[in-house]
Structure formats: C-alpha cells, structure tokens
Design an enzyme around this catalytic site. Sequence first.
Site, PDB file in Angstrom:
ATOM      1  N   ARG A 242     -25.335 -22.423  20.118  1.00 12.27           N
ATOM      2  CA  ARG A 242     -26.056 -21.158  20.220  1.00 12.27           C
ATOM      3  C   ARG A 242     -25.021 -20.043  20.266  1.00 12.27           C
ATOM      4  NH1 ARG A 242     -28.941 -24.949  23.123  1.00 12.27           N
ATOM      5  NH2 ARG A 242     -31.127 -25.136  22.448  1.00 12.27           N
ATOM      6  N   LYS A 269     -28.722 -23.172  27.534  1.00 14.62           N
ATOM      7  CA  LYS A 269     -30.137 -22.811  27.555  1.00 14.62           C
ATOM      8  C   LYS A 269     -30.968 -23.826  28.326  1.00 14.62           C
ATOM      9  CE  LYS A 269     -34.010 -21.584  24.554  1.00 14.62           C
ATOM     10  NZ  LYS A 269     -34.465 -21.405  23.149  1.00 14.62           N
ATOM     11  N   HIS A 332     -27.362 -17.364  14.524  1.00 15.62           N
ATOM     12  CA  HIS A 332     -28.160 -18.505  14.983  1.00 15.62           C
ATOM     13  C   HIS A 332     -28.524 -19.434  13.821  1.00 15.62           C
ATOM     14  CE1 HIS A 332     -31.326 -20.760  17.074  1.00 15.62           C
ATOM     15  NE2 HIS A 332     -30.795 -20.315  18.190  1.00 15.62           N
ATOM     16  N   ARG A 335     -27.170 -23.109  13.051  1.00 16.87           N
ATOM     17  CA  ARG A 335     -27.807 -24.296  13.641  1.00 16.87           C
ATOM     18  C   ARG A 335     -28.811 -24.893  12.650  1.00 16.87           C
ATOM     19  NH1 ARG A 335     -27.392 -25.096  18.906  1.00 16.87           N
ATOM     20  NH2 ARG A 335     -29.585 -25.598  19.323  1.00 16.87           N
ATOM     21  N   HIS A 359     -31.092 -29.788  21.973  1.00 14.69           N
ATOM     22  CA  HIS A 359     -32.520 -29.536  22.093  1.00 14.69           C
ATOM     23  C   HIS A 359     -33.073 -30.361  23.244  1.00 14.69           C
ATOM     24  CE1 HIS A 359     -33.044 -28.013  17.694  1.00 14.69           C
ATOM     25  NE2 HIS A 359     -32.647 -27.074  18.532  1.00 14.69           N
ATOM     26  N   TYR A 369     -30.326 -40.595  28.902  1.00 15.15           N
ATOM     27  CA  TYR A 369     -29.846 -41.759  28.148  1.00 15.15           C
ATOM     28  C   TYR A 369     -29.236 -41.327  26.819  1.00 15.15           C
ATOM     29  CZ  TYR A 369     -29.984 -45.899  25.174  1.00 15.15           C
ATOM     30  OH  TYR A 369     -29.653 -46.890  24.299  1.00 15.15           O
TER      31      TYR A 369
END
Length: 408
Positions: A242, A269, A332, A335, A359, A369
């Site tokens: 980001r 974030k 941005h 991404r 995310h 995990y």
Amino acid sequence: MSLTDTAIRNLKPSEKPRKHADGEGLYLLVNPNGSKLWRMKFRFGGKEKTLAFGAYPAVTLKHARTLRDEAKTSLARAVDPSVIVKVEKAQRVAGGNSFKEIAEELLAKKEDEGKAVATMKNKRFYLKFALADLGSRPVDEIRAPEILVALRKLEKREKLATAGRVRAVIGEVFRYAIATGRAESDPTGALRGAIKANKPRHQSAITDANRFGDLLRAIDAYEGRGEGVKVALQLMALLYPRPGELRQAEWKEFDLYNATWTIPASRAKMRRDHKKPLPRQAVALLMGLKQWTGTGRFVFPSERTVTRSMSDMAMNTALRSMGFSKDTHVPHGFRTTASTLLNQTGNFSPDAIEAELAHLDRNTVRAAYNRGAYWEERVRMAAWWANECDRIRLGAEVIQLKEKRALS
C-alpha cells in the site's frame, strides 16, 4: 415512625451497624465509626436489592426521600432503579455530554488501543465535517434530520464517498455514547438511503504487460523531485505494498541481510505485522538509497524536513508528470497490476498472492496459518515477479532481438 432531622442528629453509633427506618424501604444506616448512610431496600425480579443514596448530612433527609420516590416511580414502570443509578454514575465518570466531547473521548480511547496513525488521521478528518454542525449539541438531543443537514452539504458538492464515511464515524460516536450511558439510540441508522449512493471507483491501474513496460521505462527515466520519489515508484512496482506503507517506511523495518521488510501493525491496514520478502532488485535499490537517507528515521523523508515522511502526493505528481493520468494509473494501482499479472500466469496459488497483498482473511486461524504456510512460495514469487518486471521493462521487441542474436 418516620425520621426527623433532629432525631438523625441525635443518633449515636453503637458497637454494631444499626438501621433506622424512615418508611417505604428508606432507612439510615449508622455505622460504629459514626458515618450515617442512606439506603433503600426494594425487591425486583423476585430478588431483594439495596440502593445507596449517599451519606448524611451531604444528602439531606428531604433529598433522600426524593431519591426514594424516584426509585419507586422506576419500579412502577418495571425498571430496576439500581440500573439507573449505575448509568448515571457511568455518565458522571465518562464526562461531557456534547457530541464533540464524546467524539474526543472515543478518539482518545482508540489511540490508547493502538490504532494506526493513518486510521486516526482519517477519523479526525471525517469528524470535522460533523463537528461544524453537531459539535456543541448534547448528544442525546441530536436527531437524524440534524445529521442529514451536515451530510447534504457534502452531497451538494458531490462528495458522496466522504458523506458515507462521515455518517459511519458519526454512528461510531453515538454507539460509544450509548455504551457510556449518554444516549439511548443511534439515529444514523435512519439515514441509510437518505443521500445519493456513491458509485465505487476502482483505483486506476495498468494491467497490460506491454503498457506496464512503458510505465517501468518511464519511471527509470524520471529525473524530477529527487531520487527518493523515483526509487519509491520502482519499489512500488517490485513490492506492490500500500502506498502509505512504503512512504512512511522506516529503516529499522528492513533487514537487508535477510532480505525482509516487516511492516509493523501500527501502520499496516489489517492491524497486524506484515512481513514481505525482498527480491535482490529491491535490496539493491534500498542499499543505494541508504547512502542518502540511511542516517535518518525515514527511508523516504520529506523534501522539506527529515522529521516527516514523503508527501502522499509525491508519487502521484511524479506519475502525472510522466504522462500517466489519474484515470490511467495511480500508486495504489501497482497492487492491481501485480495481482492481475501474477494470477494470469497460473504459476502461484491465489492464496499466496493474497497473502503477499496482505488482504484480510476473515478466518483468523486460517489467516495465521497462511502467513507461515505460503512464506516459501512468496519468496519464490517475489524473485519471479522482480525478474518478470525486468523482462517486461525490456519490451517484446528487445527480447525478440536478443533471442535472434542468441540463435545466430
């Protein structure tokens, strides 16, 4: 027999606490130490309970009887008076009752909880639109039409996304006011659909490999606003974080020896540390930049002062000067570019790509995990993507020419 002020003044303490009834559940408890405390016994929900009204003479006989009558009124309405007392105490502890005071309390609470600086900055930004109209108003008197007035001002300016966020942050203030006993309801719920809906606008991004090559070459040739902005854009292409995470990056977050960058939870974030593998190309860029900014805190300091990070407009301005409009590509957008081209290859699992993008996985066990399970794949993917950026940067014609020369 009811108590009188004279009788109360003449009451003497004894070895054990003694109750002196006034009537209808109200009594004065006289303790061995001489304290005289007002109490009221009552039953609610089949259970015997006791209310405390304070000490005599601070609470007079007349005041104690008034409090008893108020408690009886609550009981007649099937409301537990002890709950009312707790709410009133919470209100006293909580502080002021104006929208501004409660909003500042909520912001202070969120800061104590360690919310990201960027998050707090955004909340203060959106709250300022509400404070102009609602700041001095008692929160329990504010109704939906008053809030709508503030939102309409933004709607008239076509700031529909901002209006939606302002309504959301106003709702946060009201829910906090309810929790602290200073409001009974959140009127923002009634405002859903009251203003024009905002049509979400996706961040502009180049997703075609050939056009992305044009962008990479333009960045390499960029000579404006200092070396830092150029390196920042080169790293955005290689690492696709980001933009704010990169702009505000500090040297202490990088382990160039082990080729890792750990973005701390305070700036990430998703409010958790995010560790990213660094390909050799990124390490080389950072090593070169360290000669210029390595003695300071920020990897990309402001042009005006080393105590602040690069402006949030620096990379945008650079892209515009290269001829890439806001409708073509924004910081941005790197991404989206990486996500699209990586997924198109089929070489890497979608989960590994999502993990690299940081995310949020709503399943917290699965998220924990995945951060570990995909690390090795993410390391390979980082190296592959950096090499792919080099290949794309050369362009198809150059690659074909090299291939022909190799065959000849």
